[in-house]
Design an enzyme around this catalytic site. Structure first.
Site, PDB file in Angstrom:
ATOM      1  N   CYS A 132      -2.138   5.467   6.925  1.00  0.00           N
ATOM      2  CA  CYS A 132      -1.200   4.350   7.039  1.00  0.00           C
ATOM      3  C   CYS A 132      -1.010   3.690   5.683  1.00  0.00           C
ATOM      4  O   CYS A 132      -1.837   2.872   5.258  1.00  0.00           O
ATOM      5  CB  CYS A 132      -1.704   3.332   8.062  1.00  0.00           C
ATOM      6  SG  CYS A 132      -0.649   1.879   8.231  1.00  0.00           S
ATOM      7  N   CYS A 135      -0.479  -0.126   5.794  1.00  0.00           N
ATOM      8  CA  CYS A 135      -1.707  -0.862   6.113  1.00  0.00           C
ATOM      9  C   CYS A 135      -2.632  -0.968   4.906  1.00  0.00           C
ATOM     10  O   CYS A 135      -3.151  -2.043   4.586  1.00  0.00           O
ATOM     11  CB  CYS A 135      -2.467  -0.178   7.252  1.00  0.00           C
ATOM     12  SG  CYS A 135      -1.513   0.172   8.724  1.00  0.00           S
ATOM     13  N   ASP A 136      -2.848   0.160   4.247  1.00  0.00           N
ATOM     14  CA  ASP A 136      -3.898   0.245   3.231  1.00  0.00           C
ATOM     15  C   ASP A 136      -3.394   0.360   1.800  1.00  0.00           C
ATOM     16  O   ASP A 136      -4.166   0.209   0.855  1.00  0.00           O
ATOM     17  CB  ASP A 136      -4.808   1.446   3.537  1.00  0.00           C
ATOM     18  CG  ASP A 136      -5.470   1.321   4.895  1.00  0.00           C
ATOM     19  OD1 ASP A 136      -5.810   0.192   5.278  1.00  0.00           O
ATOM     20  OD2 ASP A 136      -5.635   2.344   5.584  1.00  0.00           O
TER      21      ASP A 136
END
Length: 304
Positions: A132, A135-136
């Site tokens: 992701c 997300c990261d």
């Protein structure tokens, strides 16, 4: 006496949420179960530009809009880690926290990212290996990262990461399969390098990932590449473990349905990316969901 819902929808991605809206507006007693955040794979998408009427929007934003729509209509929503769907005149949905009863079921569990299944992949999951980017990606601002994959998802996320990372190296097992529009944008990024015919054979590092051993698939020559994180986008597998007992999946583990989104088990429907089909988009997921919910209404009219 245990409550019996008209329909339980398993999954709160675009398919599950749209099915919930249609079923709710038809006057059904609806319960939507989801073990993660609403939105499914949309949450992991940095930008969506092809959902009609919205021009450009992030995946998390669209997920929230869809979820808020269900809640404004009063759709019942609960956390539910479903482990099995049991057939019967009244279906039983088994979760890690208990069971629910329902007259009909819509499976909208979607898919999960495929793994490379190579040395140290599990060891570094969450410690430099991610599925992701949105997300990261911010965790690795100003650092070198790699993206593994050559399809639309991989290239889209590489474009997103190019705005954060010092350098993005895209490793493609064969050739790029992404749409030309994505490839053109990627090629315009000065901090992106694309390595075709390249595979990762092993991740290396101590506590966190530090690099990988890669191989040129034509010359078979191996080399080492260093980076702070890798983002893997090589496709998806359907989340159908919960219905293995029902024998409603195809050889590739996707759920088989007819044009009405019906499975071969009466009262059990499926929609979205978990269905065995050729095109998987947000628009096709929501279309599937409309069809599934409308046919649930027809099914309930027949059995009541």
């Amino acid at each position: 006496m245990e409550k019996v819902h008209d329909v339980i929808i398993i999954g709160a991605g675009p398919a599950g949420m749209n099915a919930a809206i249609y079923a709710n507006r038809a006057g059904l007693e609806v319960l939507m179960l989801e073990k993660g955040a609403p939105g499914g794979q949309m949450i992991n998408t940095s930008e969506i530009e092809n959902y009609i009427g919205l021009n450009k929007i992030t995946g998390p934003e669209l997920s929230l809009k869809m979820f808020n729509h269900t809640q404004q209509l009063g759709v019942e929503y609960k956390y539910g880690d479903v482990t099995e769907v049991q057939d019967g005149d009244i279906k039983t949905i088994v979760t890690t926290d208990g069971t629910y009863k329902t007259k009909a079921v819509i499976i909208a569990t979607g898919t999960k990212p495929k793994l490379l299944n190579i040395e140290n992949e599990n060891k570094f999951a969450g410690r430099g290996i991610s599925w992701c980017a949105i997300c990261d990606g911010p965790l690795y601002k100003g650092k070198d990262v790699i993206v593994i994959g050559g399809g639309n998802s991989a290239i889209e996320e590489a474009i997103y990461l190019s705005g954060l990372a010092n350098k993005v190296t895209v490793l493609v097992r064969k050739k790029l399969r992404a749409a030309k529009a994505y490839i053109d944008v990627l090629n315009s990024k000065k901090n992106v390098e694309i390595k075709l015919n390249t595979s990762v054979v092993e991740f290396i590092g101590q506590d966190n990932i530090e690099g990988a051993i890669i191989v040129d698939n034509e010359t078979k020559e191996k080399s080492k590449i260093q980076f702070a994180a890798t983002f893997i986008f090589i496709g998806y597998n359907p989340k159908t473990e919960i219905v293995r007992n029902l024998n409603i999946t195809s050889d590739n583990s996707y759920i088989t349905v007819d044009e009405n989104m019906k499975t071969t088990v009466a009262g059990i429907f499926a929609c979205g990316d978990v269905v065995d089909k050729k095109i998987r988009q947000i628009s096709t997921a929501t279309a599937d969901a409309s069809i599934a919910a409308i046919n649930v209404v027809k099914y309930l009219e027949k059995i009541q």
